[in-house]
Design a protein around this motif. Structure first.
Motif, mmCIF file in Angstrom:
data_model
loop_
_atom_site.group_PDB
_atom_site.id
_atom_site.type_symbol
_atom_site.label_atom_id
_atom_site.label_comp_id
_atom_site.label_asym_id
_atom_site.label_seq_id
_atom_site.Cartn_x
_atom_site.Cartn_y
_atom_site.Cartn_z
ATOM 1 N N PHE A 139 -31.134 47.042 15.255
ATOM 2 C CA PHE A 139 -30.175 45.981 15.557
ATOM 3 C C PHE A 139 -30.223 44.902 14.487
ATOM 4 O O PHE A 139 -29.193 44.413 14.049
ATOM 5 C CB PHE A 139 -30.488 45.349 16.924
ATOM 6 C CG PHE A 139 -29.883 46.104 18.077
ATOM 7 C CD1 PHE A 139 -28.616 46.644 17.989
ATOM 8 C CD2 PHE A 139 -30.582 46.257 19.259
ATOM 9 C CE1 PHE A 139 -28.051 47.324 19.061
ATOM 10 C CE2 PHE A 139 -30.028 46.937 20.337
ATOM 11 C CZ PHE A 139 -28.759 47.475 20.228
ATOM 12 N N TYR B 144 -28.670 46.303 11.256
ATOM 13 C CA TYR B 144 -27.228 46.578 11.340
ATOM 14 C C TYR B 144 -26.425 45.323 11.678
ATOM 15 O O TYR B 144 -25.605 44.870 10.880
ATOM 16 C CB TYR B 144 -26.960 47.660 12.381
ATOM 17 C CG TYR B 144 -25.516 48.097 12.428
ATOM 18 C CD1 TYR B 144 -24.961 48.856 11.401
ATOM 19 C CD2 TYR B 144 -24.698 47.733 13.495
ATOM 20 C CE1 TYR B 144 -23.639 49.249 11.439
ATOM 21 C CE2 TYR B 144 -23.366 48.129 13.538
ATOM 22 C CZ TYR B 144 -22.842 48.888 12.514
ATOM 23 O OH TYR B 144 -21.533 49.273 12.553
ATOM 24 N N TYR B 145 -26.671 44.723 12.840
ATOM 25 C CA TYR B 145 -25.883 43.542 13.214
ATOM 26 C C TYR B 145 -26.330 42.316 12.442
ATOM 27 O O TYR B 145 -25.530 41.429 12.159
ATOM 28 C CB TYR B 145 -25.955 43.307 14.720
ATOM 29 C CG TYR B 145 -25.218 44.384 15.470
ATOM 30 C CD1 TYR B 145 -23.838 44.485 15.366
ATOM 31 C CD2 TYR B 145 -25.895 45.331 16.233
ATOM 32 C CE1 TYR B 145 -23.153 45.500 16.010
ATOM 33 C CE2 TYR B 145 -25.211 46.338 16.889
ATOM 34 C CZ TYR B 145 -23.837 46.417 16.778
ATOM 35 O OH TYR B 145 -23.166 47.414 17.403
ATOM 36 N N ALA C 67 -22.944 52.287 8.816
ATOM 37 C CA ALA C 67 -23.976 52.460 9.836
ATOM 38 C C ALA C 67 -25.019 53.478 9.366
ATOM 39 O O ALA C 67 -26.212 53.341 9.646
ATOM 40 C CB ALA C 67 -23.350 52.919 11.145
ATOM 41 N N CYS D 232 -27.617 51.790 7.179
ATOM 42 C CA CYS D 232 -28.478 50.915 7.984
ATOM 43 C C CYS D 232 -29.454 51.743 8.826
ATOM 44 O O CYS D 232 -30.632 51.398 8.942
ATOM 45 C CB CYS D 232 -27.639 50.030 8.898
ATOM 46 S SG CYS D 232 -26.652 48.825 8.008
ATOM 47 N N VAL E 162 -26.975 53.921 18.936
ATOM 48 C CA VAL E 162 -26.561 52.578 19.361
ATOM 49 C C VAL E 162 -25.849 51.817 18.248
ATOM 50 O O VAL E 162 -25.203 50.815 18.509
ATOM 51 C CB VAL E 162 -27.725 51.700 19.897
ATOM 52 C CG1 VAL E 162 -28.393 52.358 21.071
ATOM 53 C CG2 VAL E 162 -28.712 51.359 18.810
ATOM 54 N N THR F 160 -23.462 53.161 16.469
ATOM 55 C CA THR F 160 -22.212 53.932 16.336
ATOM 56 C C THR F 160 -22.333 55.264 15.589
ATOM 57 O O THR F 160 -21.332 55.923 15.365
ATOM 58 C CB THR F 160 -21.068 53.134 15.642
ATOM 59 O OG1 THR F 160 -21.349 53.019 14.245
ATOM 60 C CG2 THR F 160 -20.913 51.751 16.243
ATOM 61 N N ARG G 261 -20.856 60.800 23.990
ATOM 62 C CA ARG G 261 -19.396 60.851 23.922
ATOM 63 C C ARG G 261 -18.831 61.959 24.796
ATOM 64 O O ARG G 261 -17.829 61.775 25.491
ATOM 65 C CB ARG G 261 -18.960 61.066 22.478
ATOM 66 C CG ARG G 261 -17.915 60.076 22.056
ATOM 67 C CD ARG G 261 -17.432 60.378 20.672
ATOM 68 N NE ARG G 261 -16.290 61.257 20.705
ATOM 69 C CZ ARG G 261 -15.707 61.715 19.618
ATOM 70 N NH1 ARG G 261 -16.183 61.403 18.427
ATOM 71 N NH2 ARG G 261 -14.659 62.502 19.708
ATOM 72 N N SER H 9 -19.040 60.894 28.376
ATOM 73 C CA SER H 9 -18.063 59.884 28.781
ATOM 74 C C SER H 9 -16.715 60.532 29.053
ATOM 75 O O SER H 9 -15.882 59.978 29.760
ATOM 76 C CB SER H 9 -17.944 58.800 27.714
ATOM 77 O OG SER H 9 -17.098 59.204 26.678
ATOM 78 N N LYS H 10 -16.497 61.704 28.480
ATOM 79 C CA LYS H 10 -15.232 62.404 28.723
ATOM 80 C C LYS H 10 -15.327 63.329 29.914
ATOM 81 O O LYS H 10 -14.394 63.450 30.697
ATOM 82 C CB LYS H 10 -14.874 63.237 27.491
ATOM 83 C CG LYS H 10 -13.946 62.535 26.546
ATOM 84 C CD LYS H 10 -13.232 63.570 25.715
ATOM 85 C CE LYS H 10 -13.001 63.066 24.308
ATOM 86 N NZ LYS H 10 -13.102 64.129 23.334
ATOM 87 N N THR H 11 -16.460 64.027 30.044
ATOM 88 C CA THR H 11 -16.543 65.097 31.050
ATOM 89 C C THR H 11 -17.351 64.697 32.274
ATOM 90 O O THR H 11 -17.263 65.348 33.300
ATOM 91 C CB THR H 11 -17.224 66.333 30.435
ATOM 92 O OG1 THR H 11 -18.546 65.950 30.021
ATOM 93 C CG2 THR H 11 -16.464 66.840 29.233
ATOM 94 N N PHE H 12 -18.160 63.658 32.143
ATOM 95 C CA PHE H 12 -19.071 63.209 33.209
ATOM 96 C C PHE H 12 -20.099 64.276 33.584
ATOM 97 O O PHE H 12 -20.720 64.202 34.640
ATOM 98 C CB PHE H 12 -18.304 62.786 34.466
ATOM 99 C CG PHE H 12 -17.456 61.576 34.226
ATOM 100 C CD1 PHE H 12 -18.033 60.338 34.053
ATOM 101 C CD2 PHE H 12 -16.079 61.687 34.150
ATOM 102 C CE1 PHE H 12 -17.251 59.219 33.818
ATOM 103 C CE2 PHE H 12 -15.299 60.569 33.906
ATOM 104 C CZ PHE H 12 -15.877 59.340 33.745
ATOM 105 N N VAL I 5 -23.150 64.894 33.186
ATOM 106 C CA VAL I 5 -24.360 64.241 32.686
ATOM 107 C C VAL I 5 -25.522 65.218 32.549
ATOM 108 O O VAL I 5 -26.134 65.335 31.485
ATOM 109 C CB VAL I 5 -24.781 63.089 33.619
ATOM 110 C CG1 VAL I 5 -26.023 62.407 33.096
ATOM 111 C CG2 VAL I 5 -23.645 62.102 33.761
#
Lengths: 227, 258
Positions: free
Chosen positions: A70, A73-74, A95, A98, A173, A175, A185, A188-191, A193
């Motif tokens: 962090f 990067y940030y 990214a 970093c 984290v 990206t 990712r 988040s599309k298919t759930f 888990v």
């Protein structure tokens, strides 16, 4: 449980695994280049040498890798004008850079400590014997200390490689779409888990065992005169 | 104002008595994220607040339920609901077909479009050509991400972040050309001190295909009794003016939509 989800997304996961491997290898190689001189500096009696090495190791072993990521990067984002003046923003904008930088500095610190310990563990008798034979300091280091230290450090270094490979999962984290990033990712599309994380875990396990196997083989070869 | 307070006091007293009499007022664990201002956030004193949370509290009151608040990271919020870490998700979650496979949703409690934002004066137009090869920052697992990938995925480079704050930070440092997010959330950032150099650009997108049917409260599919109670409570607070009162605290228009 829907395992067709895993099958459909396997190519994407493998792509992520490729980035994971890439980042691991790159950080390891550059980290090793940093670690050897740092380990030697750390053993020096000159405060100008051992103090910076000590500070570096203290910081990177003493703070979580996530925070280092962090910060780099940030944190670098906050110093954009200064970095632009230095011509470094082009690098810090990515990214990928970093992530590799943070991992490299982190593994560099750990590896330096491993090597320092290994060099210290070389029996004093060996060094004395070499001295008695009339070897110079550099020759002693090259012929006696270094080969022995590498053999002593090898199993611990293998551990560090495995740790680092798994630590790369943190770059998601910032990206980067490494194995963990891709898995997130897809989920988040298919759930799906459990299915996706189980497959992800299996892929990490496979990579880990490949590393362990490789290190075992090399270890055997390094110690073949003892068998 | 004073009279109003007295009413509330009496009402609360009444509620607590009725609670005693009923002996078993229902217990609900409300789940939210706490990192999505102005909808749900943790303030300087570490207290949970925001539009979602206030609506949630009003709903609890309407249901005469005993509510406890739990926060969860956005990415894991549905799994946490399914794992019974809490009983509802009231965290500005859009109702989508994909999510309906996992959870059940109440009727909407508000609606919200997504919009792009760019650095002030940057000549980026929101057209297929204007967006070509632009890097767009978006919070992952949100409808904004789905919309972006679905509508502009072939044109732009999508950069997905764990939280909106991180996307905002990278906007300020110039790692992304544009942001796409919930227009309220983005508006909050644009109004903040840091967001002064950023401006909205292009239309407000309300594409039902990606943005779903508004924002609802998610519950586990088997909790149909709770779902009905929540729906009734949403109706109640819309009718008795509680919703309007909370709405007025945050927005200068009716956020419920039509």
């Amino acid at each position: 449980m829907e395992f067709s989800v895993v099958w459909d997304n396997l190519p994407k996961l493998l792509q992520g695994a490729q980035l994971t491997l890439e980042i691991t290898l790159l950080s390891l190689m550059i980290g090793l280049v940093i670690a050897v001189p740092v380990a030697l500096m750390r053993r020096s009696k000159n405060p100008l040498l051992w103090m910076p090495a000590y500070g570096y190791i203290l910081y990177f072993r003493g703070t979580p890798l996530l925070i280092q990521l962090f910060l780099i990067y940030y944190g670098s984002g906050q110093f954009r004008p200064e970095l632009s003046d230095l011509g470094l923003w082009g690098l810090f904008r990515e990214a990928y850079f970093c992530g590799v930088l943070a991992l490299t500095l982190n593994t560099g610190a750990y590896t330096a400590e491993i090597f320092r310990g290994a060099i210290q563990a070389v029996p004093a008798g060996d060094v004395e014997a070499a001295k008695a034979c009339g070897m110079g300091r550099i020759l002693i280091f090259r012929r006696i200390i270094l080969p022995k230290a590498i053999r002593l450090a090898w199993p611990m270094y293998g551990n560090e490689v495995v740790f680092l490979m798994q630590a790369t999962s943190l770059v998601s984290v910032i990206t980067l779409l490494d194995l963990t990033g891709i898995a997130g990712r897809i989920i988040s599309k298919t759930f799906a888990v459990y299915e996706i994380y189980i497959m992800t875990a299996l892929l990490y396990l496979a990579i880990t065992y490949a590393i362990v196997f490789l290190f075992k083989r090399i270890e055997k070869r390094l110690n073949r005169h003892l068998a | 104002m004073k009279k109003n307070r007295l009413h509330i006091l009496l009402f609360t007293l009444l509620l607590s008595f009725s609670g005693l009499l009923q002996a078993e007022s229902i217990k609900i664990r409300m789940g939210t994220e706490g990192a999505y201002p102005p909808f749900n956030l943790i303030d300087k004193e570490g207290k949970l607040g925001g539009f979602d949370v206030e609506i949630g509290k009003a709903l609890c009151e309407a249901m005469q339920a005993d509510c406890e608040w739990v926060t969860s990271g956005w990415d894991g919020i549905i799994p946490a609901l399914l794992a019974k870490k809490f009983d509802t998700i009231i965290a500005s979650m859009s109702i989508t077909e994909e999510r309906k496979k996992q959870v059940a949703f109440t009727d909407k409690y508000y609606t919200t479009p997504v919009r792009f934002a760019r650095p002030k004066g940057m000549p980026i137009e929101i057209t297929d050509e204007g967006l070509k090869d632009k890097i767009v920052g978006v919070q992952s697992s949100t409808v904004a991400e789905n919309f972006l990938r679905g509508r502009f995925g072939e044109i732009v480079e999508v950069k997905a972040y764990g939280t909106q704050d991180e996307a905002n930070l990278d906007m300020l440092s110039g790692r992304v050309d544009l942001l796409l997010a919930d227009s309220f959330v983005l508006g909050e950032f644009l109004n903040s001190k840091d967001g002064q150099s950023i401006e909205f650009v292009g239309p407000a997108f309300t594409d039902k295909k990606y943005l779903g049917d508004g924002i609802g409260i998610a519950v586990r599919k088997e909790d149909s009794a709770l779902l009905e109670k929540l729906n009734a409570a949403i109706k109640q607070i819309r009718e008795d003016g509680t919703y309007a009162r909370i709405n007025a605290k945050y927005f200068d228009f009716d956020v419920f939509g039509e």
